[in-house]
Design an enzyme around this catalytic site. Structure first.
Site: not given
Length: 611
Positions: A507, A27, A606, A98-99, A488, A74, A2, A484, A491
């Site tokens: 395995h 964000r 973010k 926010n929160g 990416k 958000w 947010c 990573e 995402e």
């Protein structure tokens, strides 16, 4: 997560607030809104979706005023909708937040019992009603009413409040969610992050935990929430240029930030390498030679992309400093009653410096006597403020939600940490330390060479961007890079991807491989090279679509793989740094070819400041 922007001054601020919110789009958000003190009371405009929808709504219902607050939301409590969008209003009060308010259920029940009717499903509206309750029928200031309301609240919050009877005043407050104040000439700002206000001022003050501030055009008066004690804090001067937060001619912020990596790495190294002595100068970490020698264990605590750089850091610390090292996911370690102690060095890794789970783990470590070092990008953020020392990466503002340059600068920082510890523990020879520091100093040029492969990587992406699944394999420090790379791709392209240690392929993952499965193998010429080639042969035998990231001129890899991306020959400690860049480029080009929202992928934010 947010975004908040607030302004009080002499200028009409609607357009400025919207522009500030746009600089916080990275964000993540699903709705947006403004509240304006118009001189006729509080007026609000809200819209679901992108900021362009809010701009359309403002054309139909223009807002005028020189005191206002804005928000991008958000969804946490309540689905994305106009009624759940911020700001929320109760009586003559409007609030953005926010929160998460942890005791929202009991507070809502108490207010409803008193006859309060709620218009939304959010926890934020509760704060607005609590403030209005504190004002009702009483001669009290807005700040005093906000303080009374917050004393009833448990949880994480950054809030900004305006009221109908305080036309030239904004009250902001913070607990475990970031807020920064911007000081100008005849105007004052508040925001969730610096890029929102950098166009207007470079002089900022960061609110700390449990603080609030009354903003007027003449400045900010900061006090503690609990006891109204005055706080004096000198502003900091921000050296970032406003243009650093612009795309600079690139199609997306993410692509710009990928190509900024040589500069970002150079900035992270500047002033920290003693090339003549082969040493790292990082006194800001607060790790004395005596402390370095006494460390019994290094804990890396991180989330998401930062956890992958922490995994690389674990390899480096164990190899170069010869001390036991482990990597903990912040959201797991905070609830596991971890055994932190006075002999532990805890390294909290976070791009934003505000990641809530990492912050909570840090507090637990400090309470048990561990020495905590923050490895972050954002100066003045919560994690370094609560740490014993810090190592800033100096990557500059990163707008794309999918981290790139912050990740590579973290890789450089964890390697410098390992060299620093190894030298002081006597486990790293002068010759080895000089070899590594020299390699680090020349790494920006090697990164530039890797970036020249971008067009080649795009051609490869065209072959595979319709894939439904993707497998990434690597050994040693290439394993976290495989993780990573998979992250990416997930995402920003929404392709299912998994990263595995190449030795684990038999395995389970080998069952997935057929003629439709692209498999990217990181196989530079290191100590794992021959075994990794064997894994590639196993993929080829099952007709997998094989892509290799290999050392330049590697004929063996070229003979096995369908496609190769070459990186320059380098010292082994630089391999993670160089090999991740082709994976970033591949994810970017595949997402761009698919037409996804590269800079703001769905459902992501973010800075993760809620659980």
């Amino acid at each position: 997560m947010c975004g908040i922007v607030a302004y009080v001054g002499d200028k009409q601020c609607t357009d400025m607030l919207v522009k500030g919110l746009r600089r916080l789009e990275y964000r993540g958000y699903d709705s947006a809104g403004l509240a304006m003190q118009s001189g006729k009371g509080i007026e609000i405009v809200r819209a679901v979706g992108k900021l362009s929808n809010l701009e359309d709504a403002l054309k139909k219902q223009p807002l005028q005023g020189t005191t206002g607050i804005g928000h991008t939301r958000w969804a946490t409590h309540g689905r994305p909708s106009e009624v759940n969008a911020h700001p929320h209003v109760a009586g003559g009060v409007a609030v953005v937040h926010n929160g998460i308010i942890e005791n929202h259920v009991e507070l809502r029940a108490r207010l409803e019992k008193k006859g309060v009717r709620f218009a939304s499903d959010t926890d934020t509206e509760i704060v607005a009603h609590l403030i209005e309750e504190a004002r009702a029928g009483k001669k009290t200031t807005l700040a005093a009413a906000v303080r009374t309301a917050l004393l009833a609240v448990r949880g994480a919050y950054a809030i900004a409040v305006v009221a109908d009877d305080a036309p030239h005043e904004i009250v902001v407050a913070k607990n475990e969610s970031p807020i920064v104040l911007g000081l100008g000439q005849g105007e004052t700002w508040a925001a969730s992050d610096i890029p929102a206000i950098l166009e207007h001022t470079r002089d900022v003050v960061f609110l700390l935990e449990g603080e609030m501030a009354v903003l007027t055009k003449d400045g900010a008066r900061i006090t503690t929430i609990v006891d109204d004690a005055p706080v004096t804090r000198a502003p900091k001067r921000i050296e970032w240029s406003a243009t650093q937060a612009e795309k600079g001619g690139y199609k997306h912020f993410m692509l710009k930030e990928i190509f900024e990596q040589p500069r970002a790495v150079q900035d992270t190294l500047l002033g920290r390498l003693d090339l003549a002595a082969g040493d790292v100068m990082a006194d800001e970490m607060g790790v004395t030679p005596a402390l370095a020698k006494s460390i019994r264990r290094v804990y890396f605590v991180a989330c998401g992309t930062s956890s992958h750089s922490a995994m690389v850091g674990r390899y480096f610390v164990e190899q170069l400093a010869r001390v036991e090292s482990t990597v903990e996911i912040g959201s797991e370690v905070r609830y596991r009653e971890p055994v932190f102690g006075s002999g532990d060095l805890v390294v909290a890794v976070s791009q934003s410096g505000e990641t809530l789970d990492t912050l909570a783990a840090l507090k637990a470590a400090k309470s048990r006597g561990a020495h905590v070092v923050a490895l972050v990008n954002v100066q003045g953020s919560a994690i370094p403020r609560l740490s014993d020392g810090g190592l800033y990466t100096h990557a500059g503002p990163e707008i794309g939600v999918a981290s790139t340059k912050c990740f590579t600068t973290q890789l450089v920082a964890v390697l410098m940490l390992a060299v620093y510890l190894g030298k002081r523990r006597g486990t790293l020879t002068d010759a080895s330390a000089k070899r590594i520091t020299d390699a680090l100093w020349h790494s920006p040029n090697l990164l530039r060479q890797v970036l020249e492969t971008s067009d080649h990587v795009r051609a490869i992406a065209k072959k595979y961007f319709h894939a439904r699944d993707f497998l990434f394999l690597g050994r040693g420090t290439a394993f976290p890079i495989a993780l990573e790379g998979a992250l990416k791709l997930k995402e920003i392209s929404y392709i299912h991807a998994e990263g595995y240690a190449a030795g684990e392929m038999k395995h389970g993952p080998i069952a997935l491989i057929d003629e439709n499965m692209p498999v990217l193998v990181i196989c530079p010429k290191d100590v794992h090279y021959e075994k990794t080639l064997s894994n590639m042969q196993e993929v080829k035998a099952r007709e997998g679509r094989l892509i290799a990231v290999c050392t330049e001129g590697d004929a063996h890899a070229k003979s096995i793989a369908e496609d190769v991306i070459e990186i320059p020959e380098c010292e082994p400690e630089l391999l993670p740094l160089l090999s991740v860049v082709p994976l970033q480029l591949l994810a970017y080009h595949m997402a761009d070819l698919k037409g996804t929202d590269v800079d703001q992928p769905r459902n992501l934010a973010k800075t993760v400041t809620v659980e």
